[in-house]
Design an enzyme around this catalytic site. Sequence first.
Site, mmCIF file in Angstrom:
data_model
loop_
_atom_site.group_PDB
_atom_site.id
_atom_site.type_symbol
_atom_site.label_atom_id
_atom_site.label_comp_id
_atom_site.label_asym_id
_atom_site.label_seq_id
_atom_site.Cartn_x
_atom_site.Cartn_y
_atom_site.Cartn_z
ATOM 1 N N SER A 42 0.821 -1.214 0.000
ATOM 2 C CA SER A 42 0.000 0.000 0.000
ATOM 3 C C SER A 42 0.849 1.255 0.000
ATOM 4 C CB SER A 42 -0.956 0.024 1.198
ATOM 5 O OG SER A 42 -0.397 0.721 2.288
ATOM 6 N N VAL A 43 0.213 2.360 -0.337
ATOM 7 C CA VAL A 43 0.855 3.671 -0.360
ATOM 8 C C VAL A 43 1.328 4.091 1.022
ATOM 9 C CG1 VAL A 43 -1.303 4.946 -0.006
ATOM 10 C CG2 VAL A 43 0.586 6.041 -1.239
ATOM 11 N N LYS A 44 0.723 3.526 2.080
ATOM 12 C CA LYS A 44 1.050 3.927 3.448
ATOM 13 C C LYS A 44 2.425 3.447 3.902
ATOM 14 C CE LYS A 44 -2.872 6.035 4.408
ATOM 15 N NZ LYS A 44 -2.940 7.464 4.764
ATOM 16 N N ASP A 45 3.030 2.529 3.148
ATOM 17 C CA ASP A 45 4.406 2.131 3.474
ATOM 18 C C ASP A 45 5.337 3.344 3.445
ATOM 19 O OD1 ASP A 45 3.389 -0.387 3.468
ATOM 20 O OD2 ASP A 45 4.691 -1.181 1.906
#
Length: 466
Positions: A42-45
């Site tokens: 995910s982008v949240k990494d």
Amino acid sequence: MEVYDSVLDLIGNTPIVRLPRLGKGLKPNLYAKLEMFNPGNSVKDRIGITMIQAAEKKGLLKKGGTIVEPTSGNTGTGLAIAACILGYKCVFVMPDKVSQEKISLLKAYGAEVVTTPTAVARESPESYYSVSDRLTRELGAFQPNQYFNPENPRTHFETTGPEIWRQMDGKVDAFVAGVGTGGTISGVGGYLKQQNPNVHIVGADPEGSIYTEARARPYKVEGIGEDFIPGTFDGTVITDWVTVSDRDSFETARRVTREEGILIGGSGGTAMWAALQMAKRMDEGQNIVVLLPDTGRGYLSKLYNDAWMRENGFLDRLSISARVRDLVARPDRELPVLITVPADKTVREAIDLLHHYGISQLPVTRLGVGNGNGLGPFTDVHSMIGSIQERNLLERVFRDPSLVDAKVESIMDPPFPLVDVAEEVERVVPALLANNSAVLVEEGGQPVGLITRSDLLEFVAHGKVR
């Protein structure tokens, strides 16, 4: 050896791909930034590691310490991966609407997970924000607080935005993303507008979120939308808003998976639906980049589960287990696959074709295309320039009988909508319900058949549904 020191070195530099099947028939070009290629999918990494590193520099987080964070799952995963490598404990507080897969995933990384009721106000002691604050105090922990941490938008301004600009060679006319904490769209949008002030920054917001509605109310899409305005959100960056229903979000996510082979989550469906709406307002050759924030593997028990979709009112029609190809190639068909009429024939000749074959509609081909008896050959779907539909034809001829000797091109209706042979039969239904008596089937740009409402009803009646 071509190796990395840890998976943290794999964060970022995610690919952009074209979306030719979803973009078919649209004037602008459609592209997707695939954030599920990050190690935590995910982008949240991206913000997980930067928030931890910033806290370490400020002395807010010491080795062996505990991280507490309210999350819908993806930020927790990014933090958990970094914590595994850097030696921190994690406690994540999640609303109870999140999928079981996300909870199990965080536990797999060794994190503790606490769930709280979804339908409570932010100020309630039971909300996942309040519970996170309480646990942070009780455990003497560090809370990254993605909703107010400046590292959130800064990370996207310094990494995601420049990546998109470089990968697109600066040719970005619109950027579309779902809005949760606002960090992604604020950072990326801020960078892109710095490069080109005319780029459209489009916020995709679920129905029920306070970004586009006066009052917050529950919705099913996870990870985006809010019931308050986070400190990481910069509303001045956004030029356009699109509000998206749960149904449109989930159906679009399933469509992306089935048509483009990209397994995405509900929030990705929200962003993609918004991008498709934005595309209707843009010009030929312009470029739209939509950010797909995560993989659909965390939603297999929800939006990819027909039973869950039906229980929640998102799948209230029959799901037809076949492709358009199966319907066109029916062995029990007695008629030729495709019957047409050239535009230079008379209306009388078109009526004779309708009567001879016992049909109610005909595609109209360009002048000189077709052999006059209604059957090919055709060069491509662009040969089809109009249609004859019995109901409209009757209305015109009844009012003016002299029209029977007019050329077909003078009274024809618009062409039938196009559908590819590889699409699912259920994709045909909306087109046939939208005042179209038929759809034209294509394969590789070649017209190969026509599907009518009667064909679809007969198909369903013969047990081709699950």
